[in-house]
Motif scaffolding. Structure first.
Motif, PDB file in Angstrom:
ATOM      1  N   VAL A  91      28.762  -3.644  66.490  1.00 17.91           N
ATOM      2  CA  VAL A  91      29.868  -4.333  67.156  1.00 17.91           C
ATOM      3  C   VAL A  91      29.348  -5.239  68.267  1.00 17.91           C
ATOM      4  O   VAL A  91      29.642  -6.439  68.311  1.00 17.91           O
ATOM      5  CB  VAL A  91      30.883  -3.317  67.721  1.00 17.91           C
ATOM      6  N   VAL A  92      28.582  -4.677  69.192  1.00 17.15           N
ATOM      7  CA  VAL A  92      28.066  -5.463  70.316  1.00 17.15           C
ATOM      8  C   VAL A  92      27.103  -6.552  69.848  1.00 17.15           C
ATOM      9  O   VAL A  92      27.197  -7.700  70.311  1.00 17.15           O
ATOM     10  CB  VAL A  92      27.415  -4.548  71.368  1.00 17.15           C
ATOM     11  N   PRO A  93      26.144  -6.251  68.937  1.00 17.39           N
ATOM     12  CA  PRO A  93      25.283  -7.327  68.445  1.00 17.39           C
ATOM     13  C   PRO A  93      26.072  -8.525  67.905  1.00 17.39           C
ATOM     14  O   PRO A  93      25.726  -9.677  68.170  1.00 17.39           O
ATOM     15  CB  PRO A  93      24.469  -6.646  67.353  1.00 17.39           C
ATOM     16  N   HIS A  94      27.121  -8.253  67.147  1.00 21.07           N
ATOM     17  CA  HIS A  94      27.941  -9.340  66.602  1.00 21.07           C
ATOM     18  C   HIS A  94      28.629 -10.110  67.733  1.00 21.07           C
ATOM     19  O   HIS A  94      28.672 -11.348  67.709  1.00 21.07           O
ATOM     20  CB  HIS A  94      28.979  -8.778  65.645  1.00 21.07           C
ATOM     21  N   GLU A  95      29.141  -9.395  68.724  1.00 17.10           N
ATOM     22  CA  GLU A  95      29.797 -10.061  69.853  1.00 17.10           C
ATOM     23  C   GLU A  95      28.833 -10.962  70.606  1.00 17.10           C
ATOM     24  O   GLU A  95      29.222 -11.991  71.158  1.00 17.10           O
ATOM     25  CB  GLU A  95      30.385  -9.015  70.803  1.00 17.10           C
ATOM     26  N   ARG A  96      27.562 -10.569  70.657  1.00 21.73           N
ATOM     27  CA  ARG A  96      26.550 -11.352  71.373  1.00 21.73           C
ATOM     28  C   ARG A  96      25.986 -12.489  70.531  1.00 21.73           C
ATOM     29  O   ARG A  96      25.170 -13.262  71.017  1.00 21.73           O
ATOM     30  CB  ARG A  96      25.413 -10.444  71.839  1.00 21.73           C
ATOM     31  N   GLY A  97      26.388 -12.573  69.256  1.00 27.19           N
ATOM     32  CA  GLY A  97      25.969 -13.689  68.423  1.00 27.19           C
ATOM     33  C   GLY A  97      24.915 -13.371  67.393  1.00 27.19           C
ATOM     34  O   GLY A  97      24.455 -14.273  66.677  1.00 27.19           O
ATOM     35  N   MET A  98      24.509 -12.112  67.276  1.00 31.76           N
ATOM     36  CA  MET A  98      23.534 -11.728  66.258  1.00 31.76           C
ATOM     37  C   MET A  98      24.184 -11.752  64.877  1.00 31.76           C
ATOM     38  O   MET A  98      25.390 -11.478  64.732  1.00 31.76           O
ATOM     39  CB  MET A  98      22.976 -10.331  66.517  1.00 31.76           C
ATOM     40  N   THR A  99      23.408 -12.077  63.864  1.00 34.16           N
ATOM     41  CA  THR A  99      23.832 -11.841  62.488  1.00 34.16           C
ATOM     42  C   THR A  99      23.637 -10.359  62.213  1.00 34.16           C
ATOM     43  O   THR A  99      22.600  -9.782  62.560  1.00 34.16           O
ATOM     44  CB  THR A  99      23.001 -12.679  61.512  1.00 34.16           C
ATOM     45  N   THR A 100      24.616  -9.716  61.585  1.00 33.96           N
ATOM     46  CA  THR A 100      24.578  -8.258  61.424  1.00 33.96           C
ATOM     47  C   THR A 100      24.554  -7.862  59.959  1.00 33.96           C
ATOM     48  O   THR A 100      25.273  -8.434  59.136  1.00 33.96           O
ATOM     49  CB  THR A 100      25.794  -7.610  62.103  1.00 33.96           C
ATOM     50  N   GLU A 156      21.164  -2.242  60.565  1.00 32.37           N
ATOM     51  CA  GLU A 156      21.616  -0.935  61.046  1.00 32.37           C
ATOM     52  C   GLU A 156      22.299  -0.174  59.926  1.00 32.37           C
ATOM     53  O   GLU A 156      22.873  -0.780  59.028  1.00 32.37           O
ATOM     54  CB  GLU A 156      22.637  -1.113  62.173  1.00 32.37           C
ATOM     55  N   ASP A 157      22.253   1.164  60.008  1.00 30.81           N
ATOM     56  CA  ASP A 157      22.982   1.975  59.028  1.00 30.81           C
ATOM     57  C   ASP A 157      24.329   2.434  59.565  1.00 30.81           C
ATOM     58  O   ASP A 157      25.120   3.024  58.816  1.00 30.81           O
ATOM     59  CB  ASP A 157      22.156   3.184  58.599  1.00 30.81           C
ATOM     60  N   LEU A 158      24.620   2.190  60.860  1.00 27.90           N
ATOM     61  CA  LEU A 158      25.880   2.618  61.454  1.00 27.90           C
ATOM     62  C   LEU A 158      26.690   1.406  61.900  1.00 27.90           C
ATOM     63  O   LEU A 158      26.246   0.614  62.740  1.00 27.90           O
ATOM     64  CB  LEU A 158      25.622   3.538  62.657  1.00 27.90           C
ATOM     65  N   ALA A 159      27.881   1.299  61.359  1.00 28.29           N
ATOM     66  CA  ALA A 159      28.715   0.125  61.635  1.00 28.29           C
ATOM     67  C   ALA A 159      29.047  -0.009  63.107  1.00 28.29           C
ATOM     68  O   ALA A 159      29.094  -1.122  63.644  1.00 28.29           O
ATOM     69  CB  ALA A 159      30.001   0.208  60.809  1.00 28.29           C
ATOM     70  N   ARG A 160      29.278   1.074  63.800  1.00 23.10           N
ATOM     71  CA  ARG A 160      29.659   0.996  65.214  1.00 23.10           C
ATOM     72  C   ARG A 160      28.535   0.418  66.073  1.00 23.10           C
ATOM     73  O   ARG A 160      28.795  -0.145  67.134  1.00 23.10           O
ATOM     74  CB  ARG A 160      30.074   2.370  65.742  1.00 23.10           C
ATOM     75  N   ASN A 161      27.296   0.541  65.601  1.00 23.73           N
ATOM     76  CA  ASN A 161      26.160   0.005  66.357  1.00 23.73           C
ATOM     77  C   ASN A 161      25.977  -1.494  66.164  1.00 23.73           C
ATOM     78  O   ASN A 161      25.064  -2.090  66.739  1.00 23.73           O
ATOM     79  CB  ASN A 161      24.877   0.723  65.970  1.00 23.73           C
ATOM     80  N   VAL A 214      26.683  -6.374  53.919  1.00 18.77           N
ATOM     81  CA  VAL A 214      26.515  -4.966  53.569  1.00 18.77           C
ATOM     82  C   VAL A 214      25.474  -4.914  52.463  1.00 18.77           C
ATOM     83  O   VAL A 214      25.674  -5.529  51.403  1.00 18.77           O
ATOM     84  CB  VAL A 214      27.836  -4.320  53.100  1.00 18.77           C
ATOM     85  N   ILE A 215      24.374  -4.212  52.689  1.00 22.46           N
ATOM     86  CA  ILE A 215      23.265  -4.233  51.730  1.00 22.46           C
ATOM     87  C   ILE A 215      22.823  -2.813  51.403  1.00 22.46           C
ATOM     88  O   ILE A 215      22.755  -1.945  52.276  1.00 22.46           O
ATOM     89  CB  ILE A 215      22.075  -5.058  52.264  1.00 22.46           C
TER      90      ILE A 215
END
Length: 234
Positions: A173-182, A166-171, A212-213
């Protein structure tokens, strides 16, 4: 970290094409024009209202739907009616995505048609299994948790086995909470940055961002080599 990952989820705009591409500014300008036609406002007032809705509701469209019952189909068709000739096929990116093991999906706040036409212009449309767009999300945009849950359910995605770009950090938050690598995709040094000021990470990356890439192709190549156990990943 990637050894058990087999689903690769990509945002579209300013993620799969370079940050300095002219596509997003064209779409942004079309949204302002739509607002001007809808409300009879001058350009400056239209843009101010557009950005207010965007920041408050996640997309300008959601604000227009909730406050003014605007037709989503009409808005999306108008906003995405732009020239994509500035995008060139990215064969390096296509090869990098193809080298990843498992499923590849696009998750966007834009429309399916926009995603498919943009991916085709980039030469990467054959890399993806499907597109989950704002219509599939019932017009509830990222970063709302309901959007990700609909995505997981529709495509049978176990978030713990998935990576989100993703290019937006706020998008993220939920993926990380659900266990995705972000992974937050940012412009390369010197590239134009079309994100809004409130969307930019100006200090150290928050804890919900794993990577961050600034070079997506190079990062994907490194991940693929690691998973193959090659010289760089042995």
């Amino acid at each position: 970290m990637f050894s058990h990952k087999d689903v690769w989820v990509f945002d579209l705009d300013n993620t799969l094409y370079p940050a300095d591409a002219d596509l997003w500014p064209k779409i942004d300008a079309r949204i302002t024009l739509f607002m001007a036609h809808l409300f009879g406002l001058d350009g400056m007032s239209s843009r101010a209202l557009q950005k207010y809705y965007y920041e408050r509701y996640g997309t300008t469209l959601r604000g227009l739907m909730e406050q003014h019952r605007v037709s989503a189909e009409e808005f999306l068709a108008f906003a995405h009616d732009v020239d994509r000739s500035g995008l060139k096929p990215n064969h390096t990116l296509a090869a990098s995505i193809a080298a990843l093991p498992g499923r590849k999906l696009i998750l966007t706040n834009g429309s399916r048609d926009h995603a498919l036409r943009t991916a085709e212009a980039l030469g990467i449309h054959d890399m993806f299994e499907d597109v989950f767009d704002i219509v599939a999300a019932d017009f509830v945009p990222k970063p709302e948790a309901a959007t990700y849950e609909r995505f997981f359910d529709r495509h049978g995605v176990d978030p713990k086995r998935a990576v989100m770009f993703e290019d937006l950090a706020r998008n993220l938050v939920v993926p990380h909470e659900r266990g995705m690598t972000t992974a937050l995709v940012v412009p390369k040094p010197g590239q134009a940055d079309h994100r809004e000021a409130f969307e930019m990470v100006t200090e150290a990356a928050p804890p919900h961002i794993d990577f961050v890439i600034s070079d997506l192709e190079a990062f994907l190549d490194e991940v693929a080599r690691t998973l193959r156990g090659g010289p760089d990943g042995a």
